[in-house]
Motif scaffolding. Structure first.
Motif, PDB file in Angstrom:
ATOM      1  N   GLU A   1      -7.847   4.109 -10.692  1.00 40.34           N
ATOM      2  CA  GLU A   1      -8.640   2.883 -10.541  1.00 40.34           C
ATOM      3  C   GLU A   1      -7.794   1.757  -9.944  1.00 40.34           C
ATOM      4  OE1 GLU A   1     -12.118   0.784 -10.577  1.00 40.34           O
ATOM      5  OE2 GLU A   1     -11.801   2.906 -11.049  1.00 40.34           O
ATOM      6  N   ALA A   2      -6.544   1.646 -10.403  1.00 38.33           N
ATOM      7  CA  ALA A   2      -5.652   0.618  -9.858  1.00 38.33           C
ATOM      8  C   ALA A   2      -5.376   0.865  -8.377  1.00 38.33           C
ATOM      9  CB  ALA A   2      -4.349   0.599 -10.645  1.00 38.33           C
ATOM     10  N   ARG A   3      -5.196   2.128  -8.005  1.00 34.13           N
ATOM     11  CA  ARG A   3      -4.950   2.442  -6.599  1.00 34.13           C
ATOM     12  C   ARG A   3      -6.175   2.154  -5.744  1.00 34.13           C
ATOM     13  NH1 ARG A   3      -1.668   8.232  -7.179  1.00 34.13           N
ATOM     14  NH2 ARG A   3       0.345   7.295  -7.823  1.00 34.13           N
ATOM     15  N   ARG A   4      -7.357   2.440  -6.290  1.00 33.28           N
ATOM     16  CA  ARG A   4      -8.592   2.143  -5.562  1.00 33.28           C
ATOM     17  C   ARG A   4      -8.753   0.628  -5.360  1.00 33.28           C
ATOM     18  NH1 ARG A   4     -13.149   6.156  -8.316  1.00 33.28           N
ATOM     19  NH2 ARG A   4     -12.504   8.070  -7.205  1.00 33.28           N
TER      20      ARG A   4
ATOM     21  N   ALA B   1     -10.592  -9.537  -3.860  1.00 32.00           N
ATOM     22  CA  ALA B   1     -11.045  -8.166  -3.637  1.00 32.00           C
ATOM     23  C   ALA B   1     -10.559  -7.226  -4.733  1.00 32.00           C
ATOM     24  CB  ALA B   1     -10.560  -7.676  -2.271  1.00 32.00           C
ATOM     25  N   VAL B   2      -9.326  -7.413  -5.194  1.00 29.36           N
ATOM     26  CA  VAL B   2      -8.782  -6.541  -6.239  1.00 29.36           C
ATOM     27  C   VAL B   2      -9.532  -6.734  -7.549  1.00 29.36           C
ATOM     28  CG1 VAL B   2      -6.749  -6.134  -7.669  1.00 29.36           C
ATOM     29  CG2 VAL B   2      -6.504  -6.319  -5.203  1.00 29.36           C
ATOM     30  N   ARG B   3      -9.957  -7.969  -7.840  1.00 28.72           N
ATOM     31  CA  ARG B   3     -10.715  -8.235  -9.070  1.00 28.72           C
ATOM     32  C   ARG B   3     -12.127  -7.672  -9.012  1.00 28.72           C
ATOM     33  NH1 ARG B   3      -8.121 -13.413  -8.731  1.00 28.72           N
ATOM     34  NH2 ARG B   3      -9.992 -14.251  -7.728  1.00 28.72           N
ATOM     35  N   HIS B   4     -12.665  -7.481  -7.805  1.00 35.06           N
ATOM     36  CA  HIS B   4     -14.033  -6.970  -7.645  1.00 35.06           C
ATOM     37  C   HIS B   4     -14.018  -5.821  -6.639  1.00 35.06           C
ATOM     38  CE1 HIS B   4     -14.301 -11.274  -8.756  1.00 35.06           C
ATOM     39  NE2 HIS B   4     -15.245 -10.842  -9.585  1.00 35.06           N
ATOM     40  N   PRO B   5     -13.455  -4.670  -7.018  1.00 37.68           N
ATOM     41  CA  PRO B   5     -13.286  -3.583  -6.059  1.00 37.68           C
ATOM     42  C   PRO B   5     -14.583  -2.872  -5.694  1.00 37.68           C
ATOM     43  CG  PRO B   5     -12.550  -2.893  -8.221  1.00 37.68           C
ATOM     44  CD  PRO B   5     -12.870  -4.344  -8.330  1.00 37.68           C
TER      45      PRO B   5
ATOM     46  N   TYR C   1       0.839  -1.207   0.000  1.00 33.85           N
ATOM     47  CA  TYR C   1       0.000   0.000   0.000  1.00 33.85           C
ATOM     48  C   TYR C   1       0.874   1.258   0.000  1.00 33.85           C
ATOM     49  CZ  TYR C   1      -3.267   3.553   1.654  1.00 33.85           C
ATOM     50  OH  TYR C   1      -4.023   4.688   1.780  1.00 33.85           O
ATOM     51  N   LEU C   2       1.910   1.274   0.825  1.00 29.16           N
ATOM     52  CA  LEU C   2       2.758   2.454   0.918  1.00 29.16           C
ATOM     53  C   LEU C   2       3.458   2.747  -0.406  1.00 29.16           C
ATOM     54  CD1 LEU C   2       4.341   1.850   4.442  1.00 29.16           C
ATOM     55  CD2 LEU C   2       2.705   3.640   3.833  1.00 29.16           C
ATOM     56  N   GLN C   3       3.931   1.702  -1.081  1.00 32.59           N
ATOM     57  CA  GLN C   3       4.698   1.919  -2.314  1.00 32.59           C
ATOM     58  C   GLN C   3       3.801   2.088  -3.539  1.00 32.59           C
ATOM     59  OE1 GLN C   3       8.539  -0.202  -2.786  1.00 32.59           O
ATOM     60  NE2 GLN C   3       7.989  -1.351  -0.943  1.00 32.59           N
ATOM     61  N   ASN C   4       2.738   1.305  -3.628  1.00 27.36           N
ATOM     62  CA  ASN C   4       1.933   1.302  -4.857  1.00 27.36           C
ATOM     63  C   ASN C   4       0.744   2.253  -4.831  1.00 27.36           C
ATOM     64  OD1 ASN C   4       3.594  -0.716  -5.947  1.00 27.36           O
ATOM     65  ND2 ASN C   4       2.384  -2.329  -4.985  1.00 27.36           N
ATOM     66  N   VAL C   5       0.310   2.649  -3.645  1.00 30.20           N
ATOM     67  CA  VAL C   5      -0.807   3.603  -3.546  1.00 30.20           C
ATOM     68  C   VAL C   5      -0.301   4.985  -3.142  1.00 30.20           C
ATOM     69  CG1 VAL C   5      -2.984   4.156  -2.390  1.00 30.20           C
ATOM     70  CG2 VAL C   5      -2.480   1.791  -3.024  1.00 30.20           C
ATOM     71  N   LEU C   6       0.477   5.058  -2.076  1.00 29.31           N
ATOM     72  CA  LEU C   6       0.986   6.353  -1.632  1.00 29.31           C
ATOM     73  C   LEU C   6       2.234   6.779  -2.390  1.00 29.31           C
ATOM     74  CD1 LEU C   6       0.481   6.222   2.255  1.00 29.31           C
ATOM     75  CD2 LEU C   6      -1.105   6.892   0.444  1.00 29.31           C
ATOM     76  N   GLY C   7       2.820   5.877  -3.191  1.00 23.33           N
ATOM     77  CA  GLY C   7       3.957   6.232  -4.030  1.00 23.33           C
ATOM     78  C   GLY C   7       5.270   6.374  -3.292  1.00 23.33           C
ATOM     79  N   TYR C   8       5.422   5.692  -2.157  1.00 21.30           N
ATOM     80  CA  TYR C   8       6.660   5.792  -1.392  1.00 21.30           C
ATOM     81  C   TYR C   8       7.789   5.029  -2.082  1.00 21.30           C
ATOM     82  CZ  TYR C   8       4.474   7.815   2.798  1.00 21.30           C
ATOM     83  OH  TYR C   8       3.840   8.638   3.674  1.00 21.30           O
ATOM     84  N   SER C   9       9.001   5.543  -1.947  1.00 20.18           N
ATOM     85  CA  SER C   9      10.180   4.802  -2.385  1.00 20.18           C
ATOM     86  C   SER C   9      10.429   3.666  -1.389  1.00 20.18           C
ATOM     87  CB  SER C   9      11.399   5.718  -2.416  1.00 20.18           C
ATOM     88  OG  SER C   9      11.734   6.133  -1.095  1.00 20.18           O
ATOM     89  N   PRO C  10      11.252   2.668  -1.763  1.00 23.68           N
ATOM     90  CA  PRO C  10      11.565   1.603  -0.798  1.00 23.68           C
ATOM     91  C   PRO C  10      12.149   2.132   0.505  1.00 23.68           C
ATOM     92  CG  PRO C  10      12.233   0.936  -3.000  1.00 23.68           C
ATOM     93  CD  PRO C  10      11.817   2.375  -3.097  1.00 23.68           C
ATOM     94  N   LEU C  11      13.019   3.129   0.407  1.00 22.93           N
ATOM     95  CA  LEU C  11      13.632   3.687   1.609  1.00 22.93           C
ATOM     96  C   LEU C  11      12.592   4.362   2.495  1.00 22.93           C
ATOM     97  CD1 LEU C  11      16.204   4.324   3.189  1.00 22.93           C
ATOM     98  CD2 LEU C  11      16.442   6.408   1.817  1.00 22.93           C
ATOM     99  N   ARG C  12      11.720   5.158   1.878  1.00 24.26           N
ATOM    100  CA  ARG C  12      10.689   5.860   2.657  1.00 24.26           C
ATOM    101  C   ARG C  12       9.677   4.878   3.228  1.00 24.26           C
ATOM    102  NH1 ARG C  12       6.686  10.679   0.354  1.00 24.26           N
ATOM    103  NH2 ARG C  12       5.941  11.384   2.417  1.00 24.26           N
ATOM    104  N   ALA C  13       9.344   3.836   2.473  1.00 28.12           N
ATOM    105  CA  ALA C  13       8.414   2.819   2.966  1.00 28.12           C
ATOM    106  C   ALA C  13       9.003   2.096   4.174  1.00 28.12           C
ATOM    107  CB  ALA C  13       8.080   1.818   1.863  1.00 28.12           C
TER     108      ALA C  13
END
Length: 506
Positions: free
Chosen positions: A452-455, A437-441, A307-319
């Motif tokens: 949409e992907a983030r949601r 859940a991801v297939r049926h958001p 969630y931190l990296q793919n939704v909030l856009g954090y780098s690995p270090l920040r995550a």
């Protein structure tokens, strides 16, 4: 003063089997050595997680092959823990501790130098084997090193904190090493610490008295094969789904082997796992509760990182640094848990810790594509840290209390195997819910594909955190129904005192 306590107080004495008892224990240095080993073992999976993309690019792993960088370690570690625990009881816990750390260190060096995918996977499996040999002796050596009940409880609290916070520390360390140096340093970092542990252990830790007996070979074979099949089944199901034939076959084989193991242990004079360790109500309930708590906590790390990296856009270090409050509050919880247990009782503190973990998981069911870290993640991470600190220490005391000294390595091995299997089981179950859940958001459809992907991913995290909260609720029910620890009054010994009275050396 007992014969064994005299042996502890006289450096020149020998154990009954003729082995030297070693130098007088330096408890502070001994604990530092033991905790260093435990931290290396528990953070190794997490520290590599951050480095996986760089490893894939360098060694040309396929997507499926890359998953085995983690799986090879988990499979060897989780599958061989029971055998490692009993081996230490019989052949010497300090000796097996040194050999295990030595193998882990050499394998880490090989992993860092690996120039092919095959060599790295062999090194990861060897790391898991070394960890399985060394890890069960950590708790057993704490018990035999610390004769004072209060100091022993404090040491167990630090051990539980390191175990619980290891994943968060690994994520932070992995992010720093991968970003500032190279993925190879997530392996090289183990080498100096491993060498230091191997050199210092004979100087600061005595070899506890060994058991006179033989290793239960039939039990060892069925337990190891059954546990490996169980862990592999969970890993396979997490990767390919619960309908995968290999996953189902592996789990069926695990059930058959483990049932056979129980039958063998019931008829063996010197069993690998004395069934009486599991039959006692409080200890058996504690193992089951630990299984569910581990399932919920492993899932939290796995999906919250995504969630931190793919939704909030954090780098690995920040995550990685986003989990720093978890580690900090785990240590805060460890600092206050001992007086709380003495004042309120172990069960009350254990209930509070499990409730905090459950509330944090329920809080995370509310995150969305627009949720900020401060608004929806920081609070749950703090609750996880405090809850983990409150839960793991009383569970460890409940499991170790009343364990005969000759079985302390075995009890420690079962404890750590429970954590590993719980994490694998939890991840496998949660991945299934997440994928569905991801297939049926649901909700309103956006024309923005990225949004949409983030949601969809956020919805998957919401669902999996709800299931994880159900794991925590199950652990709470087990605690209320099965676990009984002495009340903190003058008439009855505390859980800490019970460990001191029943788990003294030899």
């Amino acid at each position: 003063m007992t014969e064994n306590s005299v042996a502890l107080d006289n450096p020149g004495t020998k154990n009954p089997d003729g082995s030297p008892s070693g130098p007088a224990p330096r408890t502070g240095l001994a604990l530092a050595v033991i905790l260093t080993c435990q931290l290396m073992v528990v953070l190794d999976s997490a520290v590599v997680t951050i480095a996986l993309p760089d490893i894939q690019r360098t060694l040309h792993f396929s997507t499926v092959g890359l998953s085995w960088v983690q799986n090879a370690y988990m499979l060897a570690f989780g599958g061989l823990l029971l055998l490692g625990g009993r081996t230490g009881d019989i052949f010497g816990r300090r000796k097996t501790f040194i050999y295990g750390v030595g193998l882990f260190t050499i394998a880490s060096l090989v992993g860092g130098l690996a120039n092919s995918s095959g060599l790295l996977l062999v090194a990861r499996a060897a790391q898991g084997l070394g960890a399985a040999v060394a890890a069960p002796s950590t708790l057993a050596l704490i018990i035999t090193t610390y004769q004072d009940a209060t100091k022993r409880a404090r040491a167990i609290a630090l051990y539980s904190t390191v175990t619980g916070a290891g994943a968060a520390i690994g994520l932070i360390l992995g992010g720093v090493l991968t970003t500032e140096a190279s993925w190879r340093w997530v392996f090289f970092i183990n080498v100096p610490f491993g060498v230091a542990v191997v050199l210092l252990t004979p100087l600061v830790i005595r070899e506890p008295e060994r058991i006179r007996g033989r290793l239960d070979i039939p039990g060892a074979l069925t337990a190891t094969a059954g546990t490996v099949a169980l862990v592999y089944g969970f890993i396979r199901a997490a990767s390919n789904g619960w309908g995968d034939g290999a996953a189902i076959g592996s789990l069926v084989a695990a059930v058959v082997l483990l049932v056979g193991f129980v039958l063998i242990e019931a008829r063996t004079q010197q069993p690998l796992v004395p069934l009486g360790l599991l039959a006692q109500r409080t200890r058996g309930g504690s193992y089951l509760a630990l299984l569910l708590v581990a399932a919920s906590m492993f899932g939290m790390f796995f999906f919250l990182t995504q969630y931190l990296q793919n939704v909030l856009g954090y780098s690995p270090l920040r995550a990685g640094f986003a989990f720093l409050p978890f580690a900090v509050f785990m240590f805060v919880g460890a600092a206050v848990v001992q007086p709380l247990v003495a004042k309120l009782g172990g069960v009350a503190v254990l209930i509070a810790g499990t409730v905090l973990v459950g509330v944090g998981l329920l809080w995370l069911t509310q995150v969305g594509a627009g949720t900020s870290y401060a608004g929806g993640v920081l609070g749950p991470v703090v609750l996880f840290g405090l809850g983990g600190g409150f839960a793991f220490v009383p569970l460890s005391l409940a499991i170790l209390g009343g364990v005969p000294p000759e079985d302390s390595g075995t009890a420690s091995g079962i404890l750590q195997a429970t954590q590993q299997v719980g994490g694998s089981l939890g991840t496998a179950v949660l991945v299934t819910f997440f994928n569905t859940a991801v297939r049926h958001p649901g909700g309103q459809i956006s024309l923005n594909p990225l949004l949409e992907a983030r949601r969809a991913l956020s919805h998957g995290v919401d669902v999996t955190m709800g299931v994880s909260a159900a794991f925590a609720a199950g652990a709470l029910l087990l605690i209320l129904a099965l676990i009984r620890l002495p009340r903190p009054d003058a008439a009855a010994p505390s859980a800490v005192e019970e460990v001191d009275q029943t788990a003294a050396v030899g």
